[in-house]
Design a protein around this motif. Sequence first.
Motif, mmCIF file in Angstrom:
data_model
loop_
_atom_site.group_PDB
_atom_site.id
_atom_site.type_symbol
_atom_site.label_atom_id
_atom_site.label_comp_id
_atom_site.label_asym_id
_atom_site.label_seq_id
_atom_site.Cartn_x
_atom_site.Cartn_y
_atom_site.Cartn_z
ATOM 1 N N ASN A 1 0.819 -1.206 0.000
ATOM 2 C CA ASN A 1 0.000 0.000 0.000
ATOM 3 C C ASN A 1 0.856 1.261 0.000
ATOM 4 O O ASN A 1 0.542 2.235 -0.688
ATOM 5 C CB ASN A 1 -0.924 -0.017 1.221
ATOM 6 N N ARG A 2 1.929 1.227 0.759
ATOM 7 C CA ARG A 2 2.780 2.411 0.905
ATOM 8 C C ARG A 2 3.931 2.441 -0.103
ATOM 9 O O ARG A 2 4.717 3.389 -0.115
ATOM 10 C CB ARG A 2 3.335 2.460 2.330
ATOM 11 N N GLY A 3 4.012 1.392 -0.899
ATOM 12 C CA GLY A 3 5.092 1.287 -1.868
ATOM 13 C C GLY A 3 4.601 1.326 -3.301
ATOM 14 O O GLY A 3 4.308 2.392 -3.856
ATOM 15 N N LYS A 4 4.468 0.150 -3.910
ATOM 16 C CA LYS A 4 4.148 0.088 -5.332
ATOM 17 C C LYS A 4 2.764 0.669 -5.636
ATOM 18 O O LYS A 4 2.581 1.335 -6.671
ATOM 19 C CB LYS A 4 4.244 -1.359 -5.807
ATOM 20 N N TRP A 5 1.786 0.435 -4.750
ATOM 21 C CA TRP A 5 0.429 0.961 -5.003
ATOM 22 C C TRP A 5 0.431 2.488 -4.958
ATOM 23 O O TRP A 5 -0.197 3.155 -5.792
ATOM 24 C CB TRP A 5 -0.539 0.399 -3.972
ATOM 25 N N LYS A 6 1.143 3.047 -4.001
ATOM 26 C CA LYS A 6 1.258 4.506 -3.910
ATOM 27 C C LYS A 6 1.929 5.069 -5.158
ATOM 28 O O LYS A 6 1.535 6.135 -5.664
ATOM 29 C CB LYS A 6 2.049 4.887 -2.661
ATOM 30 N N SER A 7 2.920 4.371 -5.686
ATOM 31 C CA SER A 7 3.607 4.825 -6.904
ATOM 32 C C SER A 7 2.649 4.885 -8.084
ATOM 33 O O SER A 7 2.716 5.809 -8.912
ATOM 34 C CB SER A 7 4.773 3.891 -7.234
ATOM 35 N N LEU A 8 1.740 3.906 -8.168
ATOM 36 C CA LEU A 8 0.769 3.899 -9.266
ATOM 37 C C LEU A 8 -0.210 5.060 -9.122
ATOM 38 O O LEU A 8 -0.557 5.716 -10.114
ATOM 39 C CB LEU A 8 0.025 2.562 -9.297
ATOM 40 N N GLU A 9 -0.655 5.333 -7.902
ATOM 41 C CA GLU A 9 -1.544 6.478 -7.687
ATOM 42 C C GLU A 9 -0.854 7.780 -8.092
ATOM 43 O O GLU A 9 -1.468 8.656 -8.725
ATOM 44 C CB GLU A 9 -1.958 6.539 -6.218
ATOM 45 N N GLU A 10 0.408 7.908 -7.749
ATOM 46 C CA GLU A 10 1.146 9.116 -8.119
ATOM 47 C C GLU A 10 1.312 9.233 -9.628
ATOM 48 O O GLU A 10 1.228 10.333 -10.186
ATOM 49 C CB GLU A 10 2.508 9.115 -7.420
ATOM 50 N N LEU A 11 1.518 8.091 -10.302
ATOM 51 C CA LEU A 11 1.625 8.097 -11.760
ATOM 52 C C LEU A 11 0.328 8.601 -12.384
ATOM 53 O O LEU A 11 0.356 9.414 -13.319
ATOM 54 C CB LEU A 11 1.941 6.692 -12.273
ATOM 55 N N ASN A 12 -0.807 8.147 -11.892
ATOM 56 C CA ASN A 12 -2.101 8.594 -12.436
ATOM 57 C C ASN A 12 -2.277 10.104 -12.270
ATOM 58 O O ASN A 12 -2.773 10.779 -13.171
ATOM 59 C CB ASN A 12 -3.248 7.866 -11.753
#
Length: 262
Positions: free
Chosen positions: A142-153
């Motif tokens: 949640n705090r790693g790869k998923w957060k990175s995807l949200e930031e990309l969007n």
Amino acid sequence: MMISRIRLLTLGLLLSLTSLCLATPRDDRDDELAKWAPTKDYYARPFGLVSFNGMTRTSRYTLEWLDRHSKTRDRGSIKFHKDPDVPNEFGPSPADYAGANVAGRPLDIGHQAAYGNHGQSQDEADSTETLANACPQYAGFNRGKWKSLEELNRQQAQRLDVDHLLVFTAPAWIVEADMIHISTIGKHHVWVPTHCIKSVLIFRTDRSIEALCWRLPNDPEASASLDEYLVSIDDAEGDLGLDLWPAFSADDERRFERRAAK
């Protein structure tokens, strides 16, 4: 004639700049979200749409709008709450997530529609804190790869050649080796997804559309690049049992939904 052409070009430039500066009215955004929703069993919220799965006690899917006018907002303390529209018989509570872990690996209350996407107002940001908009996600994921995807969007929405994005998000339970392992947490037995899926429609200012879809393992050790998690829309539909982006025409479906991941 030359002066007329210059005036027309100037007017066109002004109209383009005006469209960049003006936010899309809320009613138009809501109509657009309803048009693209995979099902009609959703709740309308200030952040967008959320459909709840009573069996898994998690979000079924969320659908939200992002554009260059979308603002980010830093989260303070966690304020997740029971959703008032979800029946008590199968509605999760914050207590289900308190101290939750699987095999010693801690779990977060994972936003599906991200709090950080909706900083236009506190009311809109707070509307993402309903447990209907959540599923258990391993803290490292949640705090790693998923957060990175949200930031990309969010970065995609800020591009000058992009008018707006529609963002679809859903938890998934993927069969592997002809088996599926389901872990649950809390008194209400909230299901822990094996994967999380996010798909975006990127509406460009030149009226073209790009569709992208990621399927990420709900795993604190997930470390591959986001490009390596790209899948086809068809694959995601098979995983979820949902028709993503149903407003596409038949020709558009063939062009977008059968497109292999890059």
